[in-house]
Design a protein around this motif. Structure first.
Motif, mmCIF file in Angstrom:
data_model
loop_
_atom_site.group_PDB
_atom_site.id
_atom_site.type_symbol
_atom_site.label_atom_id
_atom_site.label_comp_id
_atom_site.label_asym_id
_atom_site.label_seq_id
_atom_site.Cartn_x
_atom_site.Cartn_y
_atom_site.Cartn_z
ATOM 1 N N SER A 79 1.907 8.820 19.041
ATOM 2 C CA SER A 79 1.208 8.942 20.315
ATOM 3 C C SER A 79 -0.168 9.577 20.166
ATOM 4 C CB SER A 79 2.042 9.771 21.298
ATOM 5 O OG SER A 79 2.224 11.091 20.812
ATOM 6 N N ILE A 80 -0.424 10.208 19.018
ATOM 7 C CA ILE A 80 -1.720 10.880 18.842
ATOM 8 C C ILE A 80 -2.538 10.331 17.677
ATOM 9 C CG2 ILE A 80 -0.925 13.018 19.917
ATOM 10 C CD1 ILE A 80 -0.789 14.235 17.078
ATOM 11 N N CYS A 81 -1.923 9.541 16.793
ATOM 12 C CA CYS A 81 -2.678 8.988 15.664
ATOM 13 C C CYS A 81 -1.999 7.731 15.129
ATOM 14 C CB CYS A 81 -2.852 10.028 14.551
ATOM 15 S SG CYS A 81 -1.330 10.783 13.983
ATOM 16 N N ARG A 82 -2.676 7.081 14.233
ATOM 17 C CA ARG A 82 -2.182 5.867 13.583
ATOM 18 C C ARG A 82 -1.428 6.293 12.321
ATOM 19 N NH1 ARG A 82 -6.363 1.358 11.071
ATOM 20 N NH2 ARG A 82 -4.821 -0.100 10.177
ATOM 21 N N VAL A 83 -0.116 6.247 12.380
ATOM 22 C CA VAL A 83 0.715 6.764 11.292
ATOM 23 C C VAL A 83 1.044 5.636 10.310
ATOM 24 C CG1 VAL A 83 2.797 8.028 10.681
ATOM 25 C CG2 VAL A 83 1.723 8.404 12.919
ATOM 26 N N ILE A 84 0.691 5.835 9.046
ATOM 27 C CA ILE A 84 0.931 4.841 7.991
ATOM 28 C C ILE A 84 1.797 5.485 6.916
ATOM 29 C CG2 ILE A 84 -0.136 3.363 6.236
ATOM 30 C CD1 ILE A 84 -2.689 3.437 8.010
ATOM 31 N N THR A 85 2.930 4.852 6.622
ATOM 32 C CA THR A 85 3.853 5.394 5.627
ATOM 33 C C THR A 85 4.145 4.329 4.569
ATOM 34 O OG1 THR A 85 5.735 4.769 7.029
ATOM 35 C CG2 THR A 85 4.906 7.028 7.228
ATOM 36 N N PRO A 86 3.515 4.402 3.419
ATOM 37 C CA PRO A 86 3.776 3.426 2.365
ATOM 38 C C PRO A 86 4.940 3.833 1.473
ATOM 39 C CG PRO A 86 1.952 4.839 1.730
ATOM 40 C CD PRO A 86 2.407 5.306 3.086
ATOM 41 N N ASP A 87 5.587 2.845 0.883
ATOM 42 C CA ASP A 87 6.477 3.083 -0.250
ATOM 43 C C ASP A 87 5.613 3.169 -1.502
ATOM 44 O OD1 ASP A 87 9.020 3.119 0.942
ATOM 45 O OD2 ASP A 87 9.141 0.928 0.938
ATOM 46 N N LEU A 88 5.815 4.204 -2.288
ATOM 47 C CA LEU A 88 5.063 4.354 -3.522
ATOM 48 C C LEU A 88 5.507 3.326 -4.562
ATOM 49 C CD1 LEU A 88 5.221 8.246 -3.718
ATOM 50 C CD2 LEU A 88 3.258 6.863 -3.003
ATOM 51 N N ARG A 89 4.647 3.091 -5.532
ATOM 52 C CA ARG A 89 4.955 2.163 -6.633
ATOM 53 C C ARG A 89 6.305 2.524 -7.256
ATOM 54 N NH1 ARG A 89 1.309 -0.178 -11.323
ATOM 55 N NH2 ARG A 89 -0.273 -0.035 -9.691
ATOM 56 N N GLY A 90 7.213 1.528 -7.296
ATOM 57 C CA GLY A 90 8.523 1.741 -7.891
ATOM 58 C C GLY A 90 9.597 2.189 -6.922
ATOM 59 N N TYR A 91 9.232 2.393 -5.649
ATOM 60 C CA TYR A 91 10.178 2.897 -4.654
ATOM 61 C C TYR A 91 10.241 1.951 -3.455
ATOM 62 C CZ TYR A 91 9.835 7.336 -7.183
ATOM 63 O OH TYR A 91 9.863 8.312 -8.152
ATOM 64 N N GLY A 92 11.385 1.983 -2.771
ATOM 65 C CA GLY A 92 11.526 1.211 -1.544
ATOM 66 C C GLY A 92 11.218 -0.262 -1.746
ATOM 67 N N GLU A 93 10.318 -0.788 -0.909
ATOM 68 C CA GLU A 93 9.971 -2.205 -0.944
ATOM 69 C C GLU A 93 8.758 -2.502 -1.832
ATOM 70 O OE1 GLU A 93 13.164 -2.852 1.387
ATOM 71 O OE2 GLU A 93 11.866 -4.409 0.556
ATOM 72 N N THR A 94 8.239 -1.481 -2.499
ATOM 73 C CA THR A 94 7.054 -1.679 -3.348
ATOM 74 C C THR A 94 7.467 -2.052 -4.770
ATOM 75 O OG1 THR A 94 5.693 -0.226 -1.993
ATOM 76 C CG2 THR A 94 4.987 -0.518 -4.262
ATOM 77 N N THR A 95 6.647 -2.840 -5.413
ATOM 78 C CA THR A 95 6.937 -3.382 -6.739
ATOM 79 C C THR A 95 7.269 -2.291 -7.753
ATOM 80 O OG1 THR A 95 5.396 -5.190 -6.293
ATOM 81 C CG2 THR A 95 6.011 -4.817 -8.604
ATOM 82 N N ILE A 96 8.269 -2.553 -8.562
ATOM 83 C CA ILE A 96 8.638 -1.665 -9.665
ATOM 84 C C ILE A 96 7.858 -2.074 -10.903
ATOM 85 C CG2 ILE A 96 10.517 -0.944 -11.193
ATOM 86 C CD1 ILE A 96 12.425 -1.610 -8.840
ATOM 87 N N ILE A 143 0.376 -5.453 -7.510
ATOM 88 C CA ILE A 143 1.692 -5.123 -6.977
ATOM 89 C C ILE A 143 1.715 -5.391 -5.475
ATOM 90 C CG2 ILE A 143 2.094 -3.349 -8.737
ATOM 91 C CD1 ILE A 143 1.617 -1.240 -6.509
ATOM 92 N N SER A 144 2.918 -5.431 -4.914
ATOM 93 C CA SER A 144 3.102 -5.582 -3.475
ATOM 94 C C SER A 144 3.571 -4.248 -2.912
ATOM 95 C CB SER A 144 4.130 -6.675 -3.187
ATOM 96 O OG SER A 144 4.329 -6.842 -1.806
ATOM 97 N N ILE A 145 2.835 -3.724 -1.934
ATOM 98 C CA ILE A 145 3.154 -2.426 -1.344
ATOM 99 C C ILE A 145 3.769 -2.633 0.038
ATOM 100 C CG2 ILE A 145 2.213 -0.250 -0.467
ATOM 101 C CD1 ILE A 145 0.107 -0.351 -2.613
ATOM 102 N N GLY A 146 4.960 -2.077 0.217
ATOM 103 C CA GLY A 146 5.591 -2.087 1.520
ATOM 104 C C GLY A 146 5.186 -0.853 2.310
ATOM 105 N N TYR A 147 4.914 -1.033 3.591
ATOM 106 C CA TYR A 147 4.510 0.109 4.406
ATOM 107 C C TYR A 147 4.838 -0.155 5.865
ATOM 108 C CZ TYR A 147 0.453 -2.635 5.912
ATOM 109 O OH TYR A 147 -0.347 -3.600 6.449
ATOM 110 N N ASP A 148 4.904 0.922 6.631
ATOM 111 C CA ASP A 148 5.055 0.848 8.079
ATOM 112 C C ASP A 148 3.813 1.428 8.727
ATOM 113 O OD1 ASP A 148 7.613 -0.270 8.130
ATOM 114 O OD2 ASP A 148 8.574 1.694 7.956
ATOM 115 N N GLU A 149 3.523 0.967 9.928
ATOM 116 C CA GLU A 149 2.343 1.430 10.661
ATOM 117 C C GLU A 149 2.709 1.550 12.132
ATOM 118 O OE1 GLU A 149 -2.365 0.181 11.183
ATOM 119 O OE2 GLU A 149 -1.063 -0.908 9.790
ATOM 120 N N TYR A 150 2.441 2.714 12.700
ATOM 121 C CA TYR A 150 2.782 2.989 14.096
ATOM 122 C C TYR A 150 1.592 3.626 14.794
ATOM 123 C CZ TYR A 150 7.735 2.416 12.825
ATOM 124 O OH TYR A 150 8.940 1.923 12.387
ATOM 125 N N GLY A 151 1.443 3.359 16.098
ATOM 126 C CA GLY A 151 0.444 4.024 16.898
ATOM 127 C C GLY A 151 -0.961 3.529 16.640
#
Length: 267
Positions: A44-61, A9-17
């Motif tokens: 500002s204090i950590c590397r924040v990673i927020t994925p879309d779970l399988r079937g949601y957002g930009e991740t494969t259904i 599957i293809s997982i969409g995610y964002d990454e900040y910091g």
């Protein structure tokens, strides 16, 4: 937004910091955008990673059924692809139940936990049956009417009355969720294991947050986790419902930041 192909599957995610990784898992039927306020505050204090779970957002259904084990496996594969060994892991509602499953499978990869508006116990027979019925309903009818029924249960009365932007954001996430992905998660969630015995095995710093007006996972569920997880901290955010990170983000972020600072500063 970034994409990674793992486990077919293809997982969409964002990454900040930068710094020690903090992974935040969204609930149902939402997507990673629910963590926007947290990403902006905590990068500002950590590397924040927020994925879309399988079937949601930009991740494969993947239609059918998505189990907690599959969600946790997806996360492990994503972390492997990113070259990340250990994380601070947080989740809200269904995301919190995936946190339990990930810790069950990969305790050595978890440095600390955030459990927001979630519960470890299995559904009652009535609740389990309702998940299957809801899965069929949204497949047949779509998400629009479902969203309107769900909103006043998700959000506190005060939020519904005075925060139209939050109401609109939550509504948008729900109606943009594909029924096939949401239905698959509902079926898998109905069949999840009981994580209550796992509570006494959790041996990392743990923060439990709950909204005082949460109808889905009330304060009693948070107190159950607090009693079961040795040394855990609990924070009750007054006047909010099932989504305190969006309803009262400043207060939510302040509690989470206070919890995280000594953990990330010691790394």
């Amino acid at each position: 937004m970034s994409l990674k192909s793992v486990r077919g599957i293809s997982i969409g995610y964002d990454e900040y910091g930068s710094g020690f990784p903090l992974v935040l898992l969204h609930g149902h039927p939402f997507n990673r955008s629910m963590w926007q306020d947290q990403k902006e505050t905590l990068q500002s204090i950590c590397r924040v990673i927020t994925p879309d779970l399988r079937g949601y957002g930009e991740t494969t259904i993947v239609p059918g059924k998505t189990t907690m084990e599959e969600f946790a496996g997806d996360l492990a594969a994503l972390l492997d692809d990113l070259g990340i060994d250990r994380i601070i892991l947080g989740g809200l509602s269904m995301g919190g139940q995936i946190v339990f499953e990930f810790y069950r499978q990969f305790p050595e990869r978890v440095h600390a936990l955030l459990l927001a508006d979630t519960q470890p116990q299995v559904d009652t027979e009535e609740a389990r049956a309702a998940r299957y019925v809801t899965a069929e309903r949204i497949l047949n009818e779509g998400m629009q009417d479902f969203a309107e029924e769900l909103l006043p249960k998700l959000l506190a009365k005060g939020t519904m009355a005075s925060q139209p932007d939050v109401v609109s954001s939550v509504r948008h996430m729900i109606v943009k969720t594909k029924p096939e992905g949401a239905a698959a998660a509902l079926r898998g969630r109905a069949e999840r294991r009981d994580y209550t015995p796992l509570l006494r095995e959790i041996a990392v710093p743990t923060l439990i947050i709950v909204g005082s007006e949460d109808e889905f996972t009330p304060i009693q569920d948070a107190e159950l986790m607090n009693r079961g997880i040795a040394g855990s901290q609990i924070a009750i955010i007054e006047g909010v419902g099932h989504m305190p990170n969006m309803e009262r983000p400043d207060e939510f972020n302040a509690v989470l930041r206070q919890f995280l600072l000594p953990i990330v500063s010691s790394r």
